[in-house]
Write an enzyme that holds these catalytic residues in place. Structure first.
Site, PDB file in Angstrom:
ATOM      1  N   PRO A   2      16.888 -17.057  -0.044  1.00 17.23           N
ATOM      2  CA  PRO A   2      16.942 -16.833  -1.501  1.00 17.23           C
ATOM      3  C   PRO A   2      18.178 -16.028  -1.895  1.00 17.23           C
ATOM      4  O   PRO A   2      18.512 -15.042  -1.244  1.00 17.23           O
ATOM      5  CB  PRO A   2      15.669 -16.044  -1.799  1.00 17.23           C
ATOM      6  CG  PRO A   2      15.085 -15.656  -0.504  1.00 17.23           C
ATOM      7  CD  PRO A   2      15.771 -16.375   0.593  1.00 17.23           C
ATOM      8  N   GLU A   3      18.872 -16.482  -2.910  1.00 20.58           N
ATOM      9  CA  GLU A   3      20.026 -15.752  -3.422  1.00 20.58           C
ATOM     10  C   GLU A   3      19.606 -14.963  -4.662  1.00 20.58           C
ATOM     11  O   GLU A   3      18.463 -15.040  -5.102  1.00 20.58           O
ATOM     12  CB  GLU A   3      21.154 -16.730  -3.735  1.00 20.58           C
ATOM     13  CG  GLU A   3      21.735 -17.339  -2.464  1.00 20.58           C
ATOM     14  CD  GLU A   3      23.253 -17.453  -2.520  1.00 20.58           C
ATOM     15  OE1 GLU A   3      23.886 -16.669  -3.233  1.00 20.58           O
ATOM     16  OE2 GLU A   3      23.784 -18.342  -1.847  1.00 20.58           O
ATOM     17  N   HIS A 100       1.924 -15.908   9.911  1.00 23.28           N
ATOM     18  CA  HIS A 100       3.116 -15.099   9.625  1.00 23.28           C
ATOM     19  C   HIS A 100       2.963 -14.234   8.380  1.00 23.28           C
ATOM     20  O   HIS A 100       3.942 -13.927   7.722  1.00 23.28           O
ATOM     21  CB  HIS A 100       4.372 -15.958   9.498  1.00 23.28           C
ATOM     22  CG  HIS A 100       4.552 -16.929  10.609  1.00 23.28           C
ATOM     23  ND1 HIS A 100       4.780 -16.523  11.910  1.00 23.28           N
ATOM     24  CD2 HIS A 100       4.531 -18.275  10.629  1.00 23.28           C
ATOM     25  CE1 HIS A 100       4.880 -17.596  12.675  1.00 23.28           C
ATOM     26  NE2 HIS A 100       4.732 -18.671  11.928  1.00 23.28           N
ATOM     27  N   ARG A 119      10.212 -16.263   9.888  1.00 22.14           N
ATOM     28  CA  ARG A 119      11.334 -15.908  10.768  1.00 22.14           C
ATOM     29  C   ARG A 119      11.565 -14.404  10.899  1.00 22.14           C
ATOM     30  O   ARG A 119      12.398 -13.969  11.685  1.00 22.14           O
ATOM     31  CB  ARG A 119      12.595 -16.633  10.308  1.00 22.14           C
ATOM     32  CG  ARG A 119      12.448 -18.145  10.517  1.00 22.14           C
ATOM     33  CD  ARG A 119      13.733 -18.878  10.307  1.00 22.14           C
ATOM     34  NE  ARG A 119      14.781 -18.461  11.223  1.00 22.14           N
ATOM     35  CZ  ARG A 119      16.034 -18.855  11.122  1.00 22.14           C
ATOM     36  NH1 ARG A 119      16.391 -19.665  10.150  1.00 22.14           N
ATOM     37  NH2 ARG A 119      16.939 -18.437  11.980  1.00 22.14           N
ATOM     38  N   ARG A 158      42.755  -5.626  -2.462  1.00 24.73           N
ATOM     39  CA  ARG A 158      42.101  -5.892  -1.173  1.00 24.73           C
ATOM     40  C   ARG A 158      42.834  -6.997  -0.429  1.00 24.73           C
ATOM     41  O   ARG A 158      43.185  -8.009  -1.007  1.00 24.73           O
ATOM     42  CB  ARG A 158      40.647  -6.294  -1.387  1.00 24.73           C
ATOM     43  CG  ARG A 158      39.891  -5.173  -1.959  1.00 24.73           C
ATOM     44  CD  ARG A 158      38.422  -5.240  -1.755  1.00 24.73           C
ATOM     45  NE  ARG A 158      37.911  -3.960  -2.190  1.00 24.73           N
ATOM     46  CZ  ARG A 158      37.563  -2.987  -1.359  1.00 24.73           C
ATOM     47  NH1 ARG A 158      37.594  -3.173  -0.067  1.00 24.73           N
ATOM     48  NH2 ARG A 158      37.151  -1.834  -1.832  1.00 24.73           N
TER      49      ARG A 158
END
Ligand SMILES: [Zn+2]
Length: 277
Positions: A2-3, A100, A119, A158
Site C-alpha cells: 500500500p502506498e 496470519h 508476510r 542534492r
C-alpha cells in the site's frame, strides 16, 4: 504494497468505523516480528482506551487514544504500518479469524479490529506507555502539506537522482515508487536527473505534480474504503490509471514513444524519453 493514497483511504475508512469506540482488550499472536513495542506496553496503552481519531501519518496508520484513569487522563497512540501485505479488518467476533492474524482489538461495541499480515513486514507499536513519550511523527515532511518553497529547499542541491530523493523517506514521508514515477512524468523530468540539476521552475512543477497524483489517487480510493476495511479478501482500490508506471514498451499516452524502464537505486523507474528531460 500500500502506498500513501491507500493508507490514507484505509485510515479514513477506519476512522469512520471505529472513532468513538473503546478498545476493551487486545489479543496478540505469538510471532514477534510484527510487534515493535512489548506486548506489555501494547496492552497498557490500548486496553480501556477510547479511540478519538484514526489518521494517516506518512505511510503509518495512527489511532489517537485517550484513557480515563482514576487520577488523570492519559493520551496514547497505536501506530500501524501495513508493510507489504498487512490489512486492518473491522469485523464481528463470529467471522473466522484469518490465518496470519497477529492482533485483535476487542471493542466496546462488540466489534473487533484485526491486524492480518501474511508476510510479516507490517508493524504494530504504541506511543504513550511512558509519560515522557512524545507523539508519533514520521521522519520526513508530509507531502500533501509541504509548501512549494519548503519542497524546493528539501531537494535543491542534492546530488542523487531526483527519483531517489523522492523516495527518501527522511525528506518526504510516504511517497512510493509508483507515485514518484507518475509525478516525474507529469512534471516532465527524467527520473535519473540529479536533483541539483533541476531549476526552481522544475521543482515547482514537481511539487505540484506530487500533490496532484496523490490527491487524485486518494479521491479514487475513497469509493472503495468500506470494501477494503471490511473484507478479508482481495478487494483492491480503484487505481489511478498509470501513465508510465508498469508500462515499459507501451506507447506514451501523450506522444506515442515507447515507455522506458531503468533501475535506479534498485527500484524500477519508468519514463518517456520524449516527454521527460
Ligand atoms: Zn511521451
Amino acid at each position: 504494497m500500500p502506498e500513501l493514497p491507500e493508507v490514507e483511504t484505509i485510515a479514513r475508512g477506519l476512522h469512520k468505523q471505529v472513532a468513538g469506540d473503546t478498545i476493551q482488550s487486545i489479543w496478540l499472536g505469538e510471532k514477534p516480528e510484527p510487534l515493535k513495542s512489548s506486548p506489555r506496553d501494547i496492552a497498557k496503552v490500548l486496553e480501556q482506551s477510547k479511540i478519538l481519531r484514526v489518521r494517516r501519518v506518512g505511510k503509518h496508520i495512527v489511532f489517537d487514544l485517550t484513557q480515563t484513569g482514576k487520577k488523570r487522563e492519559r493520551q496514547g497512540q497505536w501506530v500501524v504500518h501495513l508493510g507489504m501485505t498487512g490489512k486492518m479488518q473491522v469485523t464481528t467476533p463470529d467471522v473466522d479469524i484469518a490465518k496470519h492474524t497477529h492482533a485483535i482489538a476487542r471493542l466496546a461495541s462488540g466489534r473487533e479490529v484485526r491486524f492480518v499480515d501474511p508476510r510479516r513486514f507490517g508493524r504494530l507499536a504504541v506511543v504513550g506507555a511512558r509519560p515522557s513519550a512524545a507523539s508519533f511523527q514520521a521522519p520526513g515532511d508530509e507531502p500533501l502539506e509541504s509548501q512549494a518553497e519548503r519542497f524546493i529547499e528539501l531537494f535543491r542541491g542534492r546530488k542523487t537522482p531526483i527519483k531517489s530523493a523522492l523516495l527518501n523517506q527522511k525528506l518526504l514521508s510516504g511517497v512510493g515508487n509508483i507515485y514518484a514515477d507518475e509525478a516525474l512524468f507529469r512534471a516532465g523530468i527524467r527520473p535519473r536527473r540529479r536533483a541539483a540539476s533541476l531549476t526552481r521552475d522544475q521543482l515547482h512543477k514537481l511539487h505540484a505534480a506530487v500533490q496532484e497524483v496523490l490527491r487524485e489517487a486518494i479521491a479514487l480510493g475513497g469509493s472503495s474504503v468500506s470494501d477494503y476495511v471490511n473484507a478479508d479478501g482481495e478487494e483492491g482500490f480503484f487505481q489511478l490509471q498509470h501513465r508510465v508506471y508498469g508500462r515499459e514498451g507501451e506507447p506514451c499516452l501523450v506522444c506515442g514513444t515507447p515507455i522506458k524502464r531503468v533501475v535506479i537505486a534498485g527500484r524500477s523507474s519508468h519514463y518517456c524519453s520524449h516527454c521527460q528531460k
